[in-house]
Design an enzyme around this catalytic site. Structure first.
Site, mmCIF file in Angstrom:
data_model
loop_
_atom_site.group_PDB
_atom_site.id
_atom_site.type_symbol
_atom_site.label_atom_id
_atom_site.label_comp_id
_atom_site.label_asym_id
_atom_site.label_seq_id
_atom_site.Cartn_x
_atom_site.Cartn_y
_atom_site.Cartn_z
ATOM 1 N N SER A 1 -1.106 9.328 0.032
ATOM 2 C CA SER A 1 -0.264 8.468 0.858
ATOM 3 C C SER A 1 -0.061 9.090 2.233
ATOM 4 C CB SER A 1 1.062 8.214 0.136
ATOM 5 O OG SER A 1 1.753 7.125 0.699
ATOM 6 N N ASP B 1 -5.139 6.858 -2.395
ATOM 7 C CA ASP B 1 -4.448 5.569 -2.306
ATOM 8 C C ASP B 1 -3.724 5.331 -0.979
ATOM 9 O OD1 ASP B 1 -4.304 3.192 -3.859
ATOM 10 O OD2 ASP B 1 -2.151 3.476 -4.052
ATOM 11 N N HIS C 1 0.776 3.776 -7.566
ATOM 12 C CA HIS C 1 0.437 4.392 -6.278
ATOM 13 C C HIS C 1 0.205 5.894 -6.403
ATOM 14 C CE1 HIS C 1 0.330 5.181 -2.045
ATOM 15 N NE2 HIS C 1 1.535 5.733 -2.003
#
Length: 354
Positions: A161, A186, A313
């Site tokens: 992230s 991700d 996530h």
């Protein structure tokens, strides 16, 4: 067996109301505050199920890295003794322990260093709210310099992230000669930029106060942000701090106060990722996250992409074993040794040219 041997309530001592209450209880027995012997094997109590786990079960040691000429002290967790260094950068609001479960497997083939970024975990800096991508990149370079001097081992940058954005920016600067691989977890520019408009609402909708660590861990799992209870048990506690004035736990990182830096994390990220002249792996939780630049780049074979199914996530937390296997396979496939890319037939491994 005679009926006289059975113990029974003396009905003659019950008044009418007591007898009616007894009959009602027989139909719908009240649930006691503490249950007696269960009719089937008991499951873990909520307290035990969500009790925090120690990082020592997964990492070998922790260190505080002091940066010269400043008061900044960065906390790192380390595991493994051989192979290239898998240098892990967590997402916004997480901590280095986000990689705890996966590190216990990666360390069998490589060294692992997981860093608490500025404003996160046990790291302490002069300006906790400066989460600009430039500052975060400089922090990574400073920590690597302090740990390895002028002769760092082969580095495989792994970022999730926000940490994925930092990893890409570090790699794109081409200032780390020993950088041998890049793994982004991700985060894709198009999806990330589109989500920024909703980020403040998302942050404010989170539960803000927790009476105990166990409650915070339970909320993270039940709320869906993490899907692996054991990973939550080790990673969530370092994302919190105890607030004496409120007599409860609150979030360690004040992400809602860093909005001015959010666009800088993701703007131009896809082109920067594609420009990095090293082996690259993109791990996604769904194919819908690919934007146009990455779709074209993936079709041209500029990077390896893996879609990890049945995960949220935080791929490295939800499926740590699968994540670790993907990292190990990436290192093996690209022949990344402790000193760089290993070329068959050469005595000394060589480092990739930047």
């Amino acid at each position: 067996m005679e009926s006289s041997n059975l113990t029974s309530l003396p009905e003659e001592t019950l008044d009418v109301e007591d007898e009616q209450q007894q009959q009602e209880n027989l139909k719908n027995p009240p649930v006691p505050a503490f249950s007696s012997v269960p009719t089937r094997p008991p499951t873990k109590s909520s307290l035990k199920k969500y009790v925090p786990l120690e990082w020592t079960e997964f990492f070998d040691k922790e260190e505080d890295v002091c940066i010269p000429d400043s008061d900044d002290v960065f906390h790192v967790y380390m595991a493994g003794t051989e192979g290239p260094v898998v240098f892990c950068l967590h997402g916004g609001g997480y901590s280095g322990l986000s990689f705890a479960l996966s590190s216990s497997k990666i360390k069998e083939k490589a060294r692992v260093v997981a860093m608490d970024l500025r404003g996160h975990g046990k790291t302490s800096t002069e300006n906790e709210l400066d989460l600009s991508v430039e500052t975060l990149c400089n922090d990574v370079f400073a920590v690597l310099k302090a740990m390895y001097g002028d002769s760092p081992p082969a580095i495989v940058l792994v970022g999730h992230s926000m940490g994925g954005s930092v990893a890409v920016h570090v790699a794109a600067k081409k200032a780390l000669p020993s950088l041998a691989g890049l793994v982004v977890v991700d985060v894709v520019e198009g999806t990330a930029m589109a989500s920024l408009a909703h980020m403040q609402k998302l942050l404010s909708s989170r539960m803000q106060h927790f009476s105990s660590m166990e409650k915070a861990i339970e909320w993270s799992v039940r709320g869906g942000s993490l899907r692996n209870i054991d990973s939550a048990r080790v990673s969530v506690p370092t994302t919190l701090k105890y607030d004496d004035s409120k007599k409860c736990y609150v979030y360690r990182t004040r992400l809602e106060e860093t909005e001015q830096y959010w666009r800088g994390w993701y703007e131009g990220l896809s082109d920067k990722f594609l420009s990095c002249p090293i082996p690259k792996l993109l791990l996604l939780a769904g194919t819908d996250r690919l934007d146009r630049s990455l779709t074209i780049g993936q079709m041209q074979g500029k990077f390896q992409m893996v879609v990890v199914r049945h995960t949220g996530h935080a791929i490295q937390e939800d499926v740590p074993d699968e994540f670790a296997t993907l990292i190990i396979n990436f290192i093996s496939r690209n022949r990344i040794g402790p000193h760089g890319i290993v070329i068959p037939g050469l005595r000394r491994p060589v480092q990739p040219q930047q």
